[in-house]
Design an enzyme around this catalytic site. Structure first.
Site, PDB file in Angstrom:
ATOM      1  N   TYR A 192     -16.012  50.707  39.611  1.00 25.61           N
ATOM      2  CA  TYR A 192     -15.335  50.754  38.305  1.00 25.61           C
ATOM      3  C   TYR A 192     -13.920  50.165  38.387  1.00 25.61           C
ATOM      4  CZ  TYR A 192     -14.155  52.509  33.670  1.00 25.61           C
ATOM      5  OH  TYR A 192     -13.760  52.598  32.359  1.00 25.61           O
ATOM      6  N   LYS A 243     -12.687  46.620  36.613  1.00 25.94           N
ATOM      7  CA  LYS A 243     -11.645  46.661  35.583  1.00 25.94           C
ATOM      8  C   LYS A 243     -10.417  45.847  36.012  1.00 25.94           C
ATOM      9  CE  LYS A 243     -13.885  48.927  32.492  1.00 25.94           C
ATOM     10  NZ  LYS A 243     -14.215  48.310  31.207  1.00 25.94           N
TER      11      LYS A 243
HETATM   12  N1  LIG Z   1     -14.400  56.774  27.746  1.00 21.24           N
HETATM   13  C1  LIG Z   1     -13.334  56.691  28.542  1.00 21.24           C
HETATM   14  O1  LIG Z   1     -12.758  57.714  28.953  1.00 21.24           O
HETATM   15  C2  LIG Z   1     -12.789  55.347  28.933  1.00 21.24           C
HETATM   16  C3  LIG Z   1     -11.579  55.281  29.633  1.00 21.24           C
HETATM   17  C4  LIG Z   1     -11.080  54.045  30.005  1.00 21.24           C
HETATM   18  C5  LIG Z   1     -11.772  52.895  29.681  1.00 21.24           C
HETATM   19  N2  LIG Z   1     -12.952  52.994  29.002  1.00 21.24           N
HETATM   20  C6  LIG Z   1     -13.635  51.732  28.671  1.00 21.24           C
HETATM   21  O2  LIG Z   1     -13.886  51.695  27.285  1.00 21.24           O
HETATM   22  C7  LIG Z   1     -15.099  50.996  27.037  1.00 21.24           C
HETATM   23  C8  LIG Z   1     -16.045  51.870  26.240  1.00 21.24           C
HETATM   24  O3  LIG Z   1     -16.258  53.078  26.943  1.00 21.24           O
HETATM   25  P1  LIG Z   1     -17.180  54.234  26.379  1.00 21.24           P
HETATM   26  O4  LIG Z   1     -16.690  55.501  26.959  1.00 21.24           O
HETATM   27  O5  LIG Z   1     -17.311  54.109  24.908  1.00 21.24           O
HETATM   28  O6  LIG Z   1     -18.569  53.868  27.093  1.00 21.24           O
HETATM   29  P2  LIG Z   1     -20.053  54.194  26.614  1.00 21.24           P
HETATM   30  O7  LIG Z   1     -20.870  54.308  27.863  1.00 21.24           O
HETATM   31  O8  LIG Z   1     -20.075  55.322  25.651  1.00 21.24           O
HETATM   32  O9  LIG Z   1     -20.459  52.865  25.830  1.00 21.24           O
HETATM   33  C9  LIG Z   1     -20.690  51.659  26.476  1.00 21.24           C
HETATM   34  C10 LIG Z   1     -21.667  50.856  25.626  1.00 21.24           C
HETATM   35  O10 LIG Z   1     -21.888  49.596  26.275  1.00 21.24           O
HETATM   36  C11 LIG Z   1     -23.251  49.270  26.103  1.00 21.24           C
HETATM   37  N3  LIG Z   1     -23.707  48.341  27.136  1.00 21.24           N
HETATM   38  C12 LIG Z   1     -23.921  48.588  28.455  1.00 21.24           C
HETATM   39  N4  LIG Z   1     -24.412  47.504  29.060  1.00 21.24           N
HETATM   40  C13 LIG Z   1     -24.495  46.542  28.118  1.00 21.24           C
HETATM   41  C14 LIG Z   1     -24.960  45.193  28.130  1.00 21.24           C
HETATM   42  N5  LIG Z   1     -25.439  44.629  29.250  1.00 21.24           N
HETATM   43  N6  LIG Z   1     -24.918  44.486  26.984  1.00 21.24           N
HETATM   44  C15 LIG Z   1     -24.451  45.043  25.838  1.00 21.24           C
HETATM   45  N7  LIG Z   1     -24.020  46.322  25.757  1.00 21.24           N
HETATM   46  C16 LIG Z   1     -24.059  47.060  26.895  1.00 21.24           C
HETATM   47  C17 LIG Z   1     -23.987  50.606  26.199  1.00 21.24           C
HETATM   48  O11 LIG Z   1     -25.281  50.531  25.606  1.00 21.24           O
HETATM   49  C18 LIG Z   1     -23.034  51.541  25.476  1.00 21.24           C
HETATM   50  O12 LIG Z   1     -23.357  51.698  24.106  1.00 21.24           O
HETATM   51  C19 LIG Z   1     -15.643  50.598  28.395  1.00 21.24           C
HETATM   52  O13 LIG Z   1     -15.210  49.297  28.699  1.00 21.24           O
HETATM   53  C20 LIG Z   1     -14.998  51.604  29.319  1.00 21.24           C
HETATM   54  O14 LIG Z   1     -14.923  51.150  30.657  1.00 21.24           O
HETATM   55  C21 LIG Z   1     -13.469  54.180  28.614  1.00 21.24           C
END
Ligand SMILES: NC(=O)c1ccc[n+]([C@@H]2O[C@H](COP(=O)([O-])OP(=O)(O)OC[C@H]3O[C@@H](n4cnc5c(N)ncnc54)[C@H](O)[C@@H]3O)[C@@H](O)[C@H]2O)c1
Length: 269
Positions: free
Chosen positions: A180, A184
């Site tokens: 991860y 990132k």
């Molecule tokens: N939730 C957190 O605490 C957090 C913190 C820091 C960064 N982020 C970043 O924010 C973003 C969203 O996070 P989240 O928590 O909503 O994640 P999540 O897992 O809820 O959603 C991710 C989405 O990406 C889709 N996905 C995965 N592989 C894919 C592909 N090959 N093609 C198209 N879609 C695809 C999944 O189906 C899912 O709906 C991510 O980039 C994550 O790394 C999240």
């Protein structure tokens, strides 16, 4: 500022990947509320269409961002229907989920971490972001206008503190993997690359690095994470919206290559 409504996205067309996830849904709503025509893109086409209809978005479109042909289809269908793409939010990503909670500490240890998971994270988080930038960014560069926002993470900037993932009895629930942070960090480097590459063609490319978002995690985790954060709490899912609309809109017309940390100060100490 000469524009009276620099945060408005009226008349702009925005594509959001990973639109069905926790934050993707919020990104779509935030861009919609700012006036944008929003296309919600994620793996499941029908679910995207349903979400778009429920949330009052312009369209939902299935895409696997790791496949160039699928990204081209997403771009082509958006252009056929809406004629332009002004904003791209590269939000889709994978994060570790282990089938068996009992085995997750052992499997997620750096020494044991499965190569397939490392490669899958590179495919989706890095290659997927690269392909969406390449295909949709090229369209923006031709039009000499556009804003790309790559969603990175605090863990692209600082290393995971593994003690956050320890239970009150001292046992480790899991280890945050190397995949991860490595992916990132790559997204942040790609952001700077593309910002420099397309700067003269009017395409701005920035990143948002959210901190941990509260989403039903165990109480002890929320408490430890909150103590580790200057604002004393995790993010709420809708707290990335302000940064997103800022970077998508003309309010950030002189901002490119930046990484906007939306982390409650997590990386400040
Ligand atoms: N939730 C957190 O605490 C957090 C913190 C820091 C960064 N982020 C970043 O924010 C973003 C969203 O996070 P989240 O928590 O909503 O994640 P999540 O897992 O809820 O959603 C991710 C989405 O990406 C889709 N996905 C995965 N592989 C894919 C592909 N090959 N093609 C198209 N879609 C695809 C999944 O189906 C899912 O709906 C991510 O980039 C994550 O790394 C999240």
């Amino acid at each position: 500022m000469s524009d009276p409504t620099p945060f408005s996205l009226e008349g702009r067309v925005a594509v959001v990947t990973g639109a069905l996830g926790l934050l993707g849904r919020q990104h779509c709503r935030a861009l919609r509320d700012a006036g944008a025509t929003v296309i919600a893109a994620d793996l499941d086409h029908d679910a995207c269409e349903r979400f778009a209809a429920d949330a009052g978005l312009a369209a939902g479109q299935g895409v696997d961002i790791t496949r160039r042909t699928a990204v081209e289809r997403l771009s082509d269908s958006a252009l056929a229907r809406f004629d332009r793409i002004d904003v791209l939010v590269n939000n889709a990503a994978v994060n570790d989920k282990f089938e068996s909670p009992a085995a997750s500490a052992e499997l997620s240890r750096f020494e044991n971490y499965p190569l397939e998971l490392w490669q899958r994270a590179l495919d989706v988080n890095v290659t997927g972001t690269f392909l969406c930038c390449q295909v949709i960014g090229a369209h923006m560069a031709r039009r000499r206008q556009g804003s790309i926002i790559n969603i990175a993470s605090t863990y692209g900037v600082v290393a995971p503190d593994q003690s956050i993932y320890r239970r009150p009895d001292g046992t480790q629930s899991f280890y945050k993997s190397a995949a991860y942070p490595a992916t990132k960090g790559a997204v942040l480097a790609l952001t700077r690359f593309a910002a420099a590459y397309w700067g003269s063609q009017g395409v701005r490319v920035n990143a948002i690095s959210p901190g941990g978002v509260e989403a039903g995690q165990e109480g002890h985790f929320v408490e430890t994470y909150s103590r580790r954060t200057p604002l004393g709490r995790m993010a709420k899912p809708d707290e990335i919206a302000g940064a997103l609309v800022f970077l998508a809109s003309d309010a950030s017309s002189y901002v490119t290559g930046a990484n906007l940390l939306v982390d409650g100060g997590f990386t400040a100490w």
